[in-house]
Design a protein around this motif. Sequence first.
Motif, PDB file in Angstrom:
ATOM      1  N   UNK A 127      -5.374   4.334   4.158  1.00 23.31           N
ATOM      2  CA  UNK A 127      -4.333   4.360   2.989  1.00 23.31           C
ATOM      3  C   UNK A 127      -3.183   3.432   2.910  1.00 23.31           C
ATOM      4  N   UNK A 128      -2.757   3.139   4.179  1.00 26.26           N
ATOM      5  CA  UNK A 128      -1.721   1.883   4.219  1.00 26.26           C
ATOM      6  C   UNK A 128      -2.271   0.778   3.491  1.00 26.26           C
ATOM      7  N   UNK A 129      -3.561   0.442   3.617  1.00 24.24           N
ATOM      8  CA  UNK A 129      -4.282  -0.902   3.235  1.00 24.24           C
ATOM      9  C   UNK A 129      -4.001  -0.864   1.525  1.00 24.24           C
ATOM     10  N   UNK A 130      -4.418   0.580   1.194  1.00 27.36           N
ATOM     11  CA  UNK A 130      -4.458   0.568  -0.238  1.00 27.36           C
ATOM     12  C   UNK A 130      -3.046   0.459  -0.955  1.00 27.36           C
ATOM     13  N   UNK A 137      -0.222  -5.979  -6.533  1.00 33.16           N
ATOM     14  CA  UNK A 137      -0.521  -5.959  -7.719  1.00 33.16           C
ATOM     15  C   UNK A 137      -1.995  -5.918  -8.135  1.00 33.16           C
ATOM     16  N   UNK A 138      -2.899  -5.530  -7.037  1.00 35.67           N
ATOM     17  CA  UNK A 138      -4.136  -5.445  -7.213  1.00 35.67           C
ATOM     18  C   UNK A 138      -4.685  -3.863  -7.351  1.00 35.67           C
ATOM     19  N   UNK A 139      -4.652  -3.563  -8.593  1.00 33.94           N
ATOM     20  CA  UNK A 139      -4.961  -1.884  -8.593  1.00 33.94           C
ATOM     21  C   UNK A 139      -6.324  -1.676  -8.411  1.00 33.94           C
ATOM     22  N   UNK A 140      -7.114  -2.554  -8.856  1.00 34.52           N
ATOM     23  CA  UNK A 140      -8.688  -2.206  -8.576  1.00 34.52           C
ATOM     24  C   UNK A 140      -9.159  -2.285  -7.124  1.00 34.52           C
ATOM     25  N   UNK A 141      -8.378  -3.054  -6.040  1.00 38.72           N
ATOM     26  CA  UNK A 141      -8.732  -3.292  -4.927  1.00 38.72           C
ATOM     27  C   UNK A 141      -8.216  -1.873  -4.267  1.00 38.72           C
ATOM     28  N   UNK A 142      -6.998  -1.394  -4.643  1.00 37.18           N
ATOM     29  CA  UNK A 142      -6.526  -0.235  -3.983  1.00 37.18           C
ATOM     30  C   UNK A 142      -7.450   0.885  -4.366  1.00 37.18           C
ATOM     31  N   UNK A 143      -7.844   1.005  -5.652  1.00 36.32           N
ATOM     32  CA  UNK A 143      -8.633   2.257  -6.109  1.00 36.32           C
ATOM     33  C   UNK A 143     -10.204   2.248  -5.278  1.00 36.32           C
ATOM     34  N   UNK A 147     -11.352   4.855  -2.823  1.00 36.04           N
ATOM     35  CA  UNK A 147     -12.613   5.518  -2.958  1.00 36.04           C
ATOM     36  C   UNK A 147     -13.400   5.421  -1.523  1.00 36.04           C
ATOM     37  N   UNK A 148     -13.156   4.201  -0.880  1.00 36.20           N
ATOM     38  CA  UNK A 148     -14.091   4.314   0.621  1.00 36.20           C
ATOM     39  C   UNK A 148     -13.486   5.395   1.505  1.00 36.20           C
ATOM     40  N   UNK A 149     -11.903   5.504   1.372  1.00 34.80           N
ATOM     41  CA  UNK A 149     -11.378   6.312   2.236  1.00 34.80           C
ATOM     42  C   UNK A 149     -11.903   7.903   2.314  1.00 34.80           C
ATOM     43  N   UNK A 150     -11.941   8.319   0.918  1.00 38.40           N
ATOM     44  CA  UNK A 150     -12.370   9.645   0.737  1.00 38.40           C
ATOM     45  C   UNK A 150     -13.974   9.783   1.000  1.00 38.40           C
ATOM     46  N   UNK A 151     -14.692   8.788   0.667  1.00 41.93           N
ATOM     47  CA  UNK A 151     -16.255   8.692   1.192  1.00 41.93           C
ATOM     48  C   UNK A 151     -16.269   8.964   2.664  1.00 41.93           C
ATOM     49  N   UNK A 161      -1.228   9.776  -0.878  1.00 43.66           N
ATOM     50  CA  UNK A 161      -2.502   9.088  -1.534  1.00 43.66           C
ATOM     51  C   UNK A 161      -2.985   9.428  -2.530  1.00 43.66           C
ATOM     52  N   UNK A 162      -2.844  10.568  -3.085  1.00 41.97           N
ATOM     53  CA  UNK A 162      -3.220  11.176  -4.359  1.00 41.97           C
ATOM     54  C   UNK A 162      -2.709  10.623  -5.512  1.00 41.97           C
TER      55      UNK A 162
END
Length: 249
Positions: A127-130, A137-143, A147-151, A161-162
């Motif tokens: 979550x901190x990394x996201x 400014x990298x929303x795609x990487x954060x997303x 996604x990987x966090x929830x998986x 986080x949500x």
Amino acid sequence: MSPLLLLSFALQIACCVHVVRTGRPLYWVFILLVFSFIAVIVYFIAEILPDLRHSPSARRTVRNVRNRIDPERDRRDAARLLKAADTPENRRRLAEESLRSGDYTHAAELYEQALKGLYATDPDLMLGLAKAQFGMGDAQKARDTLDALITANPGFRSADGHLLYARAVEDTADAAAAIHEYEAVVQGYPGEEARARFGLLLKRHGEQARARAVFQEILDRSDAAPRYYRREQQDWIAVAKRELATLQD
């Protein structure tokens, strides 16, 4: 009456009110009224100061004042700890302080370094990394990180986080998915930021009636809330008032 006497009287009355409201022994009232300034100082040290040390809001106030005076202090302390002992906990602490101070690049590096071995899928680190990636400014990487966090951690729950995920989805131009995420996050988010951002998204995408309803809900909730809540949420309440005014023009 001199200003000094007025101040003394005001402090005595304030302390007496505190005695009654907090259920302190009533002999304090007698002491405060008889011994003036000395009694006020003794009462503050004996009765009020210990409470302040255990009060989250008081500690938060002290921390905010300290951060205004020396905003880099906690970060320097964290850096010294990491230099002395390169542990996952110390690396996490410095990453959090870097994130708080707005050094997202350094925070991302530290989180990535910490996400190894036993901590490779740690949800708090991910979550901190996201957060750092979104701050860069990298929303795609954060997303992708979320996604990987929830998986990896399907039972993990975080209101912040949500909300971050909803914002990341919004910033990747996936409006329909973002609206869906905001509809979910506003149900349990402890504050008005999620609703305000949801209303702004609806307004940008032409859903004026829904946006108006969301902004009105913020005002209705704040009107029914305690004063401290309105104070904490004043920025988002101001957004709701401003946007509601534009939607009613």
